[in-house]
Design a protein around this motif. Structure first.
Motif, short mmCIF file in Angstrom:
data_model
loop_
_atom_site.label_atom_id
_atom_site.label_comp_id
_atom_site.label_asym_id
_atom_site.label_seq_id
_atom_site.Cartn_x
_atom_site.Cartn_y
_atom_site.Cartn_z
N PRO A 3 38.09 47.42 36.03
CA PRO A 3 38.10 46.27 36.94
C PRO A 3 36.97 45.28 36.70
O PRO A 3 37.17 44.08 36.83
CB PRO A 3 37.99 46.91 38.32
N GLU A 4 35.79 45.74 36.31
CA GLU A 4 34.68 44.82 36.13
C GLU A 4 34.84 43.96 34.88
O GLU A 4 34.16 42.96 34.73
CB GLU A 4 33.33 45.56 36.12
N LEU A 6 37.81 42.59 34.03
CA LEU A 6 38.91 41.65 34.24
C LEU A 6 38.38 40.26 34.57
O LEU A 6 37.37 40.11 35.25
CB LEU A 6 39.78 42.13 35.41
N ASN A 7 39.08 39.23 34.11
CA ASN A 7 38.66 37.89 34.52
C ASN A 7 39.16 37.61 35.93
O ASN A 7 39.94 38.38 36.50
CB ASN A 7 39.11 36.84 33.50
N PHE A 8 38.73 36.52 36.52
CA PHE A 8 39.05 36.21 37.91
C PHE A 8 40.55 36.16 38.16
O PHE A 8 41.04 36.73 39.14
CB PHE A 8 38.38 34.89 38.32
N ASP A 10 42.96 37.66 36.61
CA ASP A 10 43.50 39.02 36.57
C ASP A 10 43.19 39.78 37.86
O ASP A 10 44.01 40.53 38.37
CB ASP A 10 42.98 39.80 35.37
N LYS A 11 42.01 39.57 38.40
CA LYS A 11 41.64 40.20 39.67
C LYS A 11 42.52 39.67 40.80
O LYS A 11 42.96 40.43 41.67
CB LYS A 11 40.17 39.97 39.98
N GLU A 14 45.86 41.31 40.52
CA GLU A 14 45.78 42.69 40.98
C GLU A 14 45.93 42.76 42.51
O GLU A 14 46.66 43.60 43.03
CB GLU A 14 44.42 43.28 40.58
N VAL A 15 45.24 41.88 43.21
CA VAL A 15 45.33 41.85 44.68
C VAL A 15 46.72 41.40 45.11
O VAL A 15 47.34 42.01 45.98
CB VAL A 15 44.24 40.94 45.29
N LEU A 34 37.70 39.09 47.02
CA LEU A 34 37.10 39.22 45.68
C LEU A 34 35.63 38.80 45.65
O LEU A 34 35.01 38.79 44.59
CB LEU A 34 37.90 38.40 44.67
N GLN A 112 42.35 48.34 47.00
CA GLN A 112 41.14 48.76 46.32
C GLN A 112 41.32 48.68 44.86
O GLN A 112 41.47 48.98 43.96
CB GLN A 112 40.71 50.15 46.75
#
Length: 112
Positions: A3-4, A6-8, A10-11, A14-15, A34, A112
């Protein structure tokens, strides 16, 4: 991918993938979750670029339930049709009973 790393965008995806069927969230709620409270516009940009990435972008709306991203979907009413197919009522491009279908990622253990 961790997760750390991943670019913004991608985050954000994910959400967004965690938004339950028949529920919606806002650009700002994703940004806040985020840790980027003032980045709701960037979340919108991410949704605009999500085509072909298996992201339910139709479930992300503005903070008062308006379908502000609908012009980024194919066809004139695709976003509304997708939401209505999930049981969400929309009148004049606004989700009705918004509070009852709103999903806050920060209150969900699933995000999460």
């Amino acid at each position: 991918m961790k997760p750390e790393t991943l670019n913004f965008f991608d985050k954000v995806y994910e959400v967004a993938r965690q938004i339950p069927y028949g529920r919606v969230t806002s650009y700002g709620s994703i940004a806040n979750y985020l840790g980027a409270k003032r980045s709701s516009r960037m979340v919108g940009y991410a949704m605009n670029c999500s085509h072909g990435k298996d992201v339910p972008a139709h479930r992300v709306v503005n903070r008062i339930g308006l379908l502000t991203g609908k012009h980024h979907f194919e066809g004139t009413n695709l976003m509304q049709q997708l939401l209505e197919s999930e049981g969400i009522i929309i009148i004049d491009n606004q989700i009705q009973e918004f509070e009852s279908v709103f999903w806050d990622p920060s209150l969900s253990s699933k995000a999460q």
